[in-house]
Design a protein around this motif. Structure first.
Motif, PDB file in Angstrom:
ATOM      1  N   LEU A  23       0.798  -1.383   0.117  1.00 45.04           N
ATOM      2  CA  LEU A  23      -0.062  -0.017  -0.041  1.00 45.04           C
ATOM      3  C   LEU A  23       0.845   1.264  -0.053  1.00 45.04           C
ATOM      4  O   LEU A  23       2.050   1.432   0.780  1.00 45.04           O
ATOM      5  N   ARG A  24       0.231   2.363  -0.783  1.00 49.88           N
ATOM      6  CA  ARG A  24       0.952   3.646  -0.732  1.00 49.88           C
ATOM      7  C   ARG A  24       0.170   4.589  -0.062  1.00 49.88           C
ATOM      8  O   ARG A  24      -1.088   4.832  -0.662  1.00 49.88           O
ATOM      9  N   LEU A  25       0.732   5.320   0.907  1.00 51.84           N
ATOM     10  CA  LEU A  25      -0.080   6.473   1.542  1.00 51.84           C
ATOM     11  C   LEU A  25       0.453   7.788   1.272  1.00 51.84           C
ATOM     12  O   LEU A  25       1.674   7.715   1.531  1.00 51.84           O
ATOM     13  N   GLU A  26      -0.220   8.662   0.652  1.00 53.59           N
ATOM     14  CA  GLU A  26       0.180  10.054   0.447  1.00 53.59           C
ATOM     15  C   GLU A  26      -0.439  11.081   0.397  1.00 53.59           C
ATOM     16  O   GLU A  26      -1.804  10.636   0.782  1.00 53.59           O
ATOM     17  N   THR A  27      -0.043  12.185   0.179  1.00 53.47           N
ATOM     18  CA  THR A  27      -0.785  13.436   0.252  1.00 53.47           C
ATOM     19  C   THR A  27       0.005  14.264  -0.468  1.00 53.47           C
ATOM     20  O   THR A  27       1.137  14.628  -0.626  1.00 53.47           O
ATOM     21  N   ARG A  28      -0.831  15.326  -1.259  1.00 56.18           N
ATOM     22  CA  ARG A  28      -0.283  16.157  -2.174  1.00 56.18           C
ATOM     23  C   ARG A  28      -0.839  17.682  -1.290  1.00 56.18           C
ATOM     24  O   ARG A  28      -0.676  18.608  -2.237  1.00 56.18           O
ATOM     25  N   TRP A  29      -1.366  17.658  -0.438  1.00 55.41           N
ATOM     26  CA  TRP A  29      -1.830  18.801   0.211  1.00 55.41           C
ATOM     27  C   TRP A  29      -0.683  19.550   0.701  1.00 55.41           C
ATOM     28  O   TRP A  29       0.202  19.128   1.194  1.00 55.41           O
ATOM     29  N   PRO A  30      -0.886  21.200   0.525  1.00 59.58           N
ATOM     30  CA  PRO A  30      -1.969  21.753   0.342  1.00 59.58           C
ATOM     31  C   PRO A  30      -1.999  22.410  -1.162  1.00 59.58           C
ATOM     32  O   PRO A  30      -2.961  22.529  -1.711  1.00 59.58           O
ATOM     33  N   LEU A  31      -0.721  22.510  -2.028  1.00 58.14           N
ATOM     34  CA  LEU A  31      -0.988  23.169  -3.426  1.00 58.14           C
ATOM     35  C   LEU A  31      -0.553  22.122  -4.221  1.00 58.14           C
ATOM     36  O   LEU A  31      -0.701  22.536  -5.342  1.00 58.14           O
ATOM     37  N   GLY A  32      -0.312  20.880  -4.090  1.00 60.19           N
ATOM     38  CA  GLY A  32      -0.077  19.863  -4.941  1.00 60.19           C
ATOM     39  C   GLY A  32       1.452  19.942  -5.763  1.00 60.19           C
ATOM     40  O   GLY A  32       1.530  19.186  -6.695  1.00 60.19           O
ATOM     41  N   LEU A  33       2.393  20.719  -4.941  1.00 60.86           N
ATOM     42  CA  LEU A  33       3.659  20.723  -5.365  1.00 60.86           C
ATOM     43  C   LEU A  33       4.682  19.407  -5.438  1.00 60.86           C
ATOM     44  O   LEU A  33       5.332  19.317  -6.081  1.00 60.86           O
ATOM     45  N   VAL A  34       4.357  18.851  -4.303  1.00 58.69           N
ATOM     46  CA  VAL A  34       5.141  17.552  -3.695  1.00 58.69           C
ATOM     47  C   VAL A  34       4.213  16.674  -3.289  1.00 58.69           C
ATOM     48  O   VAL A  34       2.972  16.948  -3.055  1.00 58.69           O
ATOM     49  N   ARG A  35       4.361  15.221  -3.373  1.00 61.95           N
ATOM     50  CA  ARG A  35       3.847  14.205  -2.831  1.00 61.95           C
ATOM     51  C   ARG A  35       4.368  13.903  -1.809  1.00 61.95           C
ATOM     52  O   ARG A  35       5.911  13.262  -1.747  1.00 61.95           O
ATOM     53  N   ALA A  36       4.074  13.678  -0.666  1.00 63.04           N
ATOM     54  CA  ALA A  36       4.656  13.023   0.592  1.00 63.04           C
ATOM     55  C   ALA A  36       3.750  11.789   0.773  1.00 63.04           C
ATOM     56  O   ALA A  36       2.792  11.552   0.771  1.00 63.04           O
ATOM     57  N   LEU A  37       4.756  10.835   0.904  1.00 67.08           N
ATOM     58  CA  LEU A  37       4.309   9.272   0.539  1.00 67.08           C
ATOM     59  C   LEU A  37       4.996   8.620   1.433  1.00 67.08           C
ATOM     60  O   LEU A  37       6.383   8.873   1.842  1.00 67.08           O
ATOM     61  N   ALA A  38       4.587   7.374   1.878  1.00 67.89           N
ATOM     62  CA  ALA A  38       5.108   6.160   2.613  1.00 67.89           C
ATOM     63  C   ALA A  38       4.772   4.929   2.167  1.00 67.89           C
ATOM     64  O   ALA A  38       3.310   4.910   1.584  1.00 67.89           O
ATOM     65  N   TRP A  39       5.417   4.008   2.318  1.00 69.05           N
ATOM     66  CA  TRP A  39       4.889   2.560   1.794  1.00 69.05           C
ATOM     67  C   TRP A  39       4.705   1.611   3.017  1.00 69.05           C
ATOM     68  O   TRP A  39       5.584   1.688   4.032  1.00 69.05           O
ATOM     69  N   LEU A  40       3.382   0.729   2.715  1.00 67.51           N
ATOM     70  CA  LEU A  40       3.143  -0.024   3.709  1.00 67.51           C
ATOM     71  C   LEU A  40       2.958  -1.399   3.261  1.00 67.51           C
ATOM     72  O   LEU A  40       2.644  -1.815   2.250  1.00 67.51           O
ATOM     73  N   GLN A  41       3.708  -2.684   4.158  1.00 69.84           N
ATOM     74  CA  GLN A  41       3.940  -3.646   3.675  1.00 69.84           C
ATOM     75  C   GLN A  41       3.458  -4.730   4.841  1.00 69.84           C
ATOM     76  O   GLN A  41       4.086  -4.757   5.892  1.00 69.84           O
ATOM     77  N   SER A  42       2.063  -5.530   4.834  1.00 71.76           N
ATOM     78  CA  SER A  42       1.964  -6.299   6.000  1.00 71.76           C
ATOM     79  C   SER A  42       2.397  -7.843   5.540  1.00 71.76           C
ATOM     80  O   SER A  42       2.124  -8.382   4.372  1.00 71.76           O
ATOM     81  N   ASP A  43       2.563  -8.601   6.634  1.00 74.42           N
ATOM     82  CA  ASP A  43       3.075  -9.974   6.531  1.00 74.42           C
ATOM     83  C   ASP A  43       1.836 -10.682   6.436  1.00 74.42           C
ATOM     84  O   ASP A  43       1.816 -12.163   6.277  1.00 74.42           O
ATOM     85  N   GLU A  44       0.663 -10.271   6.847  1.00 75.99           N
ATOM     86  CA  GLU A  44      -0.753 -11.033   6.924  1.00 75.99           C
ATOM     87  C   GLU A  44      -1.021 -11.316   5.726  1.00 75.99           C
ATOM     88  O   GLU A  44      -0.623 -10.642   4.362  1.00 75.99           O
ATOM     89  N   ARG A  45      -1.802 -12.388   5.446  1.00 76.82           N
ATOM     90  CA  ARG A  45      -2.273 -13.205   4.340  1.00 76.82           C
ATOM     91  C   ARG A  45      -3.856 -13.122   4.282  1.00 76.82           C
ATOM     92  O   ARG A  45      -4.387 -13.216   5.348  1.00 76.82           O
ATOM     93  N   LEU A  46      -4.552 -12.871   3.045  1.00 74.68           N
ATOM     94  CA  LEU A  46      -5.831 -13.145   2.968  1.00 74.68           C
ATOM     95  C   LEU A  46      -6.277 -14.308   2.484  1.00 74.68           C
ATOM     96  O   LEU A  46      -5.656 -14.871   1.401  1.00 74.68           O
TER      97      LEU A  46
END
Length: 308
Positions: free
Chosen positions: A150-173
């Motif tokens: 999963l990628r969690l990100e935000t472009r707030w407030p002006l959309g000049l940059v993307r602040a993002l973080a990656w999420l990886q879980s070891d759980e299985r579906l």
């Protein structure tokens, strides 16, 4: 244990497991196209001011530069400290959707957060510091499947940059087989307890119900999908046998899945026989869950896919 590739090791260093606040070292800032255009404009204004000694160009260039720095810091702070937590779906059948819940707790209001993963996206705000987004992930086949990155990100407030973080879980579906309604009369007879006698009323529709059993007129009037219930012989005791089904392995598992659901609704006692796996007779929600898990984990190649 298989060795991880260079790319997998790299992703493990970048991504973090859900359940902990996002730290500074796991947040990344990337310029957007709009942000790159903004930077080019600032550079052109600065060059224009230097070349022509234009004070207005200097003022505008440094004002835009300062505004960009503020937007960068606000985007970074908007994501810093957010705690993501995953909520796995209770039941998923092949061919359907796995509704993965992602709970975000920020401790303070957050704005315009975006979640991406598995080809789907969701957007949410946290006006009270906490919220939940639901990702409808496709589940095309049965069995255990890893959760997508999963990628969690935000472009707030002006959309000049993307602040993002990656999420990886070891759980299985765990995805159950797709319920397949039987058409052959002999199969209906083999599953004692499935023969309908007298109409007993309506009940809420469940996965695996035959379209012929659904009360379409009721649905057109009330908007609530219900299924017709018939009086059935109570508490049948029977075995659901893999070898007694016809077709390829996946079709057999789908037939058995539909029978498990039907016998559970009828209140029957039933057991399950798979090659290498025998589930003793039982009833109730626990028996239903264990039987569906055995069908989901079963390997037609002969490897044991579930514990009896």
């Amino acid at each position: 244990m298989a060795r991880l590739t260079l790319g997998e090791r790299w992703w493990r260093r970048l991504a973090m497991a859900p359940g902990t606040p996002l730290p500074q070292r796991r947040l990344f800032l990337l310029p957007t196209r709009f942000g790159l255009g903004w930077a080019v404009l600032v550079l052109l204004l600065l060059l224009f001011g230097i070349n022509y000694q234009n004070t207005l160009a200097y003022v505008l260039a440094f004002w835009l530069f300062g505004l960009g720095v503020v937007a960068l810091l606000r985007a970074w702070r908007n994501l810093l400290g957010v705690t993501p937590t995953l909520r796995l779906p209770q039941e998923v059948f092949a061919g359907g959707e796995a509704r993965l819940g992602v709970v975000l707790a920020g401790g303070r209001p957050r704005t315009a957060l975006e979640l991406h993963g598995g080809g789907v996206s969701a957007r949410l705000d946290l006006p009270e510091g906490q919220g939940e987004a639901v990702l409808a992930l496709p589940a095309p086949r049965r069995g255990e499947q890893p959760l997508p990155r999963l990628r969690l990100e935000t472009r707030w407030p002006l959309g000049l940059v993307r602040a993002l973080a990656w999420l990886q879980s070891d759980e299985r579906l765990l995805v159950y087989p797709r319920p397949l309604e039987e058409d052959e009369p002999e199969h209906r007879h083999a599953g004692a307890g499935l023969e309908a006698t007298d109409f007993a009323g309506l009940r809420r529709a469940e996965p695996g119900d035959s379209p012929a059993r659904l009360a379409w007129k009721q649905w057109s009037r009330t908007g609530v999908l219900a299924a017709k219930a018939f009086s059935l012989p109570p508490r049948q005791q029977l075995w659901l046998d893999y070898d007694a089904c016809r077709g390829d392995p996946e079709r057999r598992l789908s037939l058995l899945c539909a029978r498990v659901l039907a016998h559970h609704r009828a209140g029957d006692r039933y057991g399950l026989r798979l090659p290498g796996v025998t589930l003793p007779q039982g009833e109730g929600p626990h028996q239903r869950r264990v039987a569906l898990e055995a069908l989901a984990r079963f390997s037609p190649s002969g490897d044991r896919g579930a514990e009896s």
